[in-house]
Design an enzyme around this catalytic site. Structure first.
Site, PDB file in Angstrom:
ATOM      1  N   GLU A 165      36.062  41.564  38.121  1.00 41.91           N
ATOM      2  CA  GLU A 165      35.935  40.371  37.269  1.00 41.91           C
ATOM      3  C   GLU A 165      34.554  40.213  36.622  1.00 41.91           C
ATOM      4  O   GLU A 165      33.965  39.137  36.660  1.00 41.91           O
ATOM      5  CB  GLU A 165      36.283  39.115  38.072  1.00 41.91           C
ATOM      6  CG  GLU A 165      37.672  39.162  38.673  1.00 41.91           C
ATOM      7  CD  GLU A 165      37.981  37.963  39.568  1.00 41.91           C
ATOM      8  OE1 GLU A 165      37.172  37.028  39.659  1.00 41.91           O
ATOM      9  OE2 GLU A 165      39.069  37.980  40.194  1.00 41.91           O
ATOM     10  N   ASN A 206      38.427  46.325  38.248  1.00 42.27           N
ATOM     11  CA  ASN A 206      39.530  45.382  38.492  1.00 42.27           C
ATOM     12  C   ASN A 206      39.237  44.044  37.808  1.00 42.27           C
ATOM     13  O   ASN A 206      38.120  43.515  37.900  1.00 42.27           O
ATOM     14  CB  ASN A 206      39.641  45.155  40.016  1.00 42.27           C
ATOM     15  CG  ASN A 206      40.929  44.485  40.436  1.00 42.27           C
ATOM     16  OD1 ASN A 206      42.015  44.946  40.091  1.00 42.27           O
ATOM     17  ND2 ASN A 206      40.834  43.392  41.191  1.00 42.27           N
ATOM     18  N   HIS A 242      47.919  37.939  38.294  1.00 42.04           N
ATOM     19  CA  HIS A 242      48.292  36.646  38.865  1.00 42.04           C
ATOM     20  C   HIS A 242      48.973  35.918  37.704  1.00 42.04           C
ATOM     21  O   HIS A 242      48.323  35.252  36.905  1.00 42.04           O
ATOM     22  CB  HIS A 242      47.054  35.879  39.338  1.00 42.04           C
ATOM     23  CG  HIS A 242      46.383  36.531  40.495  1.00 42.04           C
ATOM     24  ND1 HIS A 242      46.973  36.624  41.737  1.00 42.04           N
ATOM     25  CD2 HIS A 242      45.180  37.158  40.606  1.00 42.04           C
ATOM     26  CE1 HIS A 242      46.156  37.266  42.560  1.00 42.04           C
ATOM     27  NE2 HIS A 242      45.075  37.600  41.899  1.00 42.04           N
ATOM     28  N   GLU A 270      47.150  42.804  42.063  1.00 45.96           N
ATOM     29  CA  GLU A 270      47.211  41.509  42.769  1.00 45.96           C
ATOM     30  C   GLU A 270      48.422  40.705  42.289  1.00 45.96           C
ATOM     31  O   GLU A 270      48.332  39.499  42.045  1.00 45.96           O
ATOM     32  CB  GLU A 270      45.909  40.727  42.535  1.00 45.96           C
ATOM     33  CG  GLU A 270      44.669  41.482  42.941  1.00 45.96           C
ATOM     34  CD  GLU A 270      43.372  40.682  42.860  1.00 45.96           C
ATOM     35  OE1 GLU A 270      43.428  39.441  42.782  1.00 45.96           O
ATOM     36  OE2 GLU A 270      42.301  41.316  42.869  1.00 45.96           O
ATOM     37  N   ASP A 272      51.359  38.408  41.609  1.00 44.97           N
ATOM     38  CA  ASP A 272      52.197  37.293  42.069  1.00 44.97           C
ATOM     39  C   ASP A 272      52.682  36.561  40.825  1.00 44.97           C
ATOM     40  O   ASP A 272      52.027  36.579  39.789  1.00 44.97           O
ATOM     41  CB  ASP A 272      51.499  36.362  43.078  1.00 44.97           C
ATOM     42  CG  ASP A 272      50.087  35.963  42.721  1.00 44.97           C
ATOM     43  OD1 ASP A 272      49.752  35.914  41.529  1.00 44.97           O
ATOM     44  OD2 ASP A 272      49.311  35.675  43.656  1.00 44.97           O
TER      45      ASP A 272
HETATM   46  O1  G3I Z   1      36.896  31.918  56.567  1.00 45.11           O
HETATM   47  C1  G3I Z   1      36.553  30.596  56.142  1.00 45.11           C
HETATM   48  C2  G3I Z   1      36.777  29.623  57.241  1.00 45.11           C
HETATM   49  O2  G3I Z   1      35.901  29.928  58.278  1.00 45.11           O
HETATM   50  C3  G3I Z   1      36.545  28.204  56.707  1.00 45.11           C
HETATM   51  O3  G3I Z   1      36.846  27.272  57.678  1.00 45.11           O
HETATM   52  C4  G3I Z   1      37.426  27.948  55.488  1.00 45.11           C
HETATM   53  C5  G3I Z   1      37.168  26.580  54.885  1.00 45.11           C
HETATM   54  O4  G3I Z   1      37.341  26.605  53.489  1.00 45.11           O
HETATM   55  O5  G3I Z   1      37.139  28.918  54.523  1.00 45.11           O
HETATM   56  C6  G3I Z   1      37.408  30.230  54.967  1.00 45.11           C
HETATM   57  O6  G3I Z   1      37.122  31.125  53.945  1.00 45.11           O
HETATM   58  C7  G3I Z   1      38.018  31.139  52.879  1.00 45.11           C
HETATM   59  C8  G3I Z   1      38.562  32.546  52.741  1.00 45.11           C
HETATM   60  O7  G3I Z   1      39.387  32.619  51.620  1.00 45.11           O
HETATM   61  C9  G3I Z   1      39.362  32.983  53.970  1.00 45.11           C
HETATM   62  O8  G3I Z   1      40.482  32.178  54.107  1.00 45.11           O
HETATM   63  C10 G3I Z   1      37.287  30.733  51.615  1.00 45.11           C
HETATM   64  O9  G3I Z   1      36.918  29.381  51.699  1.00 45.11           O
HETATM   65  C11 G3I Z   1      38.169  30.956  50.432  1.00 45.11           C
HETATM   66  O10 G3I Z   1      37.396  30.762  49.243  1.00 45.11           O
HETATM   67  C12 G3I Z   1      38.693  32.375  50.427  1.00 45.11           C
HETATM   68  O11 G3I Z   1      39.540  32.488  49.323  1.00 45.11           O
HETATM   69  C13 G3I Z   1      39.843  33.802  48.925  1.00 45.11           C
HETATM   70  C14 G3I Z   1      39.301  34.023  47.518  1.00 45.11           C
HETATM   71  O12 G3I Z   1      39.758  35.264  47.017  1.00 45.11           O
HETATM   72  C15 G3I Z   1      37.785  34.033  47.493  1.00 45.11           C
HETATM   73  O13 G3I Z   1      37.274  35.108  48.224  1.00 45.11           O
HETATM   74  C16 G3I Z   1      41.350  33.925  48.954  1.00 45.11           C
HETATM   75  O14 G3I Z   1      41.785  33.897  50.311  1.00 45.11           O
HETATM   76  C17 G3I Z   1      41.774  35.246  48.300  1.00 45.11           C
HETATM   77  O15 G3I Z   1      43.166  35.288  48.183  1.00 45.11           O
HETATM   78  C18 G3I Z   1      41.152  35.346  46.926  1.00 45.11           C
HETATM   79  O16 G3I Z   1      41.493  36.589  46.379  1.00 45.11           O
HETATM   80  C19 G3I Z   1      41.085  36.794  45.024  1.00 45.11           C
HETATM   81  C20 G3I Z   1      40.734  38.263  44.870  1.00 45.11           C
HETATM   82  O17 G3I Z   1      39.774  38.622  45.839  1.00 45.11           O
HETATM   83  C21 G3I Z   1      40.206  38.553  43.462  1.00 45.11           C
HETATM   84  N1  G3I Z   1      41.167  38.128  42.464  1.00 45.11           N
HETATM   85  C22 G3I Z   1      41.632  36.747  42.601  1.00 45.11           C
HETATM   86  C23 G3I Z   1      42.181  36.499  43.995  1.00 45.11           C
HETATM   87  C24 G3I Z   1      42.740  35.086  44.130  1.00 45.11           C
HETATM   88  O18 G3I Z   1      41.729  34.136  43.946  1.00 45.11           O
END
Ligand code: G3I
Length: 358
Positions: A165, A206, A242, A270, A272
């Site tokens: 990105e 990507n 997405h 990715e 969906d």
């Molecule tokens: O692990 C912490 C946890 O300790 C905490 O309590 C909680 C509170 O918010 O957050 C947790 O971390 C979260 C993490 O996912 C694990 O669940 C983050 O806040 C959250 O921002 C994170 O979101 C991920 C996001 O990328 C950012 O990294 C999503 O799961 C994941 O599906 C998403 O994936 C992205 C791809 O990498 C790139 N393309 C878009 C895609 C969707 O946004």
């Protein structure tokens, strides 16, 4: 007359019994197809790799989830466990355990691993955002991160989303920390660093938006083509997809076919397909909506399957079931974007993925 009737009835019964016996004998000689030892799956039916982004906690603790993943997919991406903040939480600490768990699971179950992602403007740990240093120090930080990670997984991770990105929807470079600290040619150098660490790894750029913005699509293709023409080791294009059930087929086809025209590997990385892009808080997932979603999955898979065989890196869905999809949480809305429902049952979208691979 009565005795004639009873004779005819008796004769009729004899003929009926004889016919039944004959047909039973004939059926006995027809080979019965063997019942498959195991049930069918996406990985058995699709003529290219099919993957999912997996959540390591679910993989460790939920057997329905891990069994489904083991059965259906032959390529795995870590949803979060290989991101910068997960692997490198402080300057001198690397934290491999979740990612290594995924690697062991994949090896035990004979799955390809696609690495996601070496450099992104999100999931950056605070030690990096707070880092003080000149451009050489920033360059060293990024090079160390990329090469330590790629070296750790060398021979285990087939491919990497090296940079994720880096472009905006209007086609300009995203004004990220990386652009600010490393300068506009940082993408090329990231690919070189990754390649030095594992020359056999396939390296992807990507991004999202290929299907909904012709401007962004052109910018991505120009970026990747110019890297390739300079001899930078870029091997593939990851298109996130997405997307939504109302996205016109023509846009989806333009995205897939334009990426394929580069001659590089193409990964729908990715996938969906959301059904509630309007954020309706009381939307019901009706049978009609399920079918519309399924027909969009069919189009995506069929169009992908039509590209040159050796460019089909694969299709990866982002998450496994509607229960673990990032979409409802992220957008705070009901949605059902994946081929498996929240009870891990196959949806019409699942069957249309299989149909699309025929
Ligand atoms: O692990 C912490 C946890 O300790 C905490 O309590 C909680 C509170 O918010 O957050 C947790 O971390 C979260 C993490 O996912 C694990 O669940 C983050 O806040 C959250 O921002 C994170 O979101 C991920 C996001 O990328 C950012 O990294 C999503 O799961 C994941 O599906 C998403 O994936 C992205 C791809 O990498 C790139 N393309 C878009 C895609 C969707 O946004």
């Amino acid at each position: 007359m009565k005795s004639l009737l009873s004779k005819c009835f008796f004769l009729g019964m004899l003929l009926f019994v004889a016919a039944c016996t004959k047909s039973t004998k004939e059926e006995d000689t027809v080979p019965v197809p063997p019942k498959p030892a195991v049930d069918t799956s996406l990985q058995k039916f699709l003529p290219f790799k099919v993957g999912a982004a997996v959540n390591i906690n679910l993989l460790k603790n939920n057997y329905r989830y891990s069994n489904l993943v083991a059965k259906e997919f032959n390529s795995l991406t870590a949803e979060n466990a290989m991101k910068f903040s997960a692997l490198h939480p402080s300057e001198n600490t690397f934290s491999w355990s979740d990612a290594d768990y995924l690697v062991s699971f994949a090896q035990a179950n004979n799955k390809r691993i696609h690495g996601h992602t070496l450099l992104w403007h999100q999931s950056v740990p605070s030690w990096v955002t707070n880092f003080q240093g000149d451009s050489a120090a920033w360059e060293a930080l990024v090079k160390t991160h990329i090469q330590t990670v790629v070296t750790h997984f060398k021979g285990k991770v087939t491919s990497w989303d090296v940079v994720n990105e880096a472009l905006e929807d209007n086609g300009t470079m995203r004004n990220s920390l990386w652009l600010q600290k490393l300068g506009p040619d940082y993408i090329a150098r990231c690919f070189q660093y990754a390649h030095e660490a594992d020359p056999a790894a396939l390296l992807f750029y990507n991004d999202y938006g290929h299907e909904y913005s012709a401007t962004k699509r052109t910018a991505i293709i120009n970026l990747v083509t110019s890297l390739k023409n300079r001899g930078i080791p870029v091997h593939g294009i990851g298109m996130q997809f997405h997307t939504r059930y109302t996205q016109p087929d023509a846009n989806l086809a333009a995205a897939i076919n334009t990426a394929a025209a580069t001659g590089l590997q193409v990964h729908i990385s990715e996938l969906d397909i959301a059904v509630n892009p309007e954020n309706n808080p009381s939307l019901v997932f009706t049978p009609a909506l399920k079918e519309q979603q399924a027909s969009k999955y069919l189009f995506v898979v069929r169009t992908f399957n039509a590209i040159t065989a050796n460019q089909k890196f694969g299709i990866t869905t982002w998450n496994v079931t509607d229960a673990d999809s990032w979409v409802p949480t992220h957008y705070n809305r009901p949605d059902w974007p994946l081929p498996f429902d929240a009870n891990y049952a196959r949806k019409p979208a699942y069957y249309s993925m299989i149909e699309g691979g025929k």
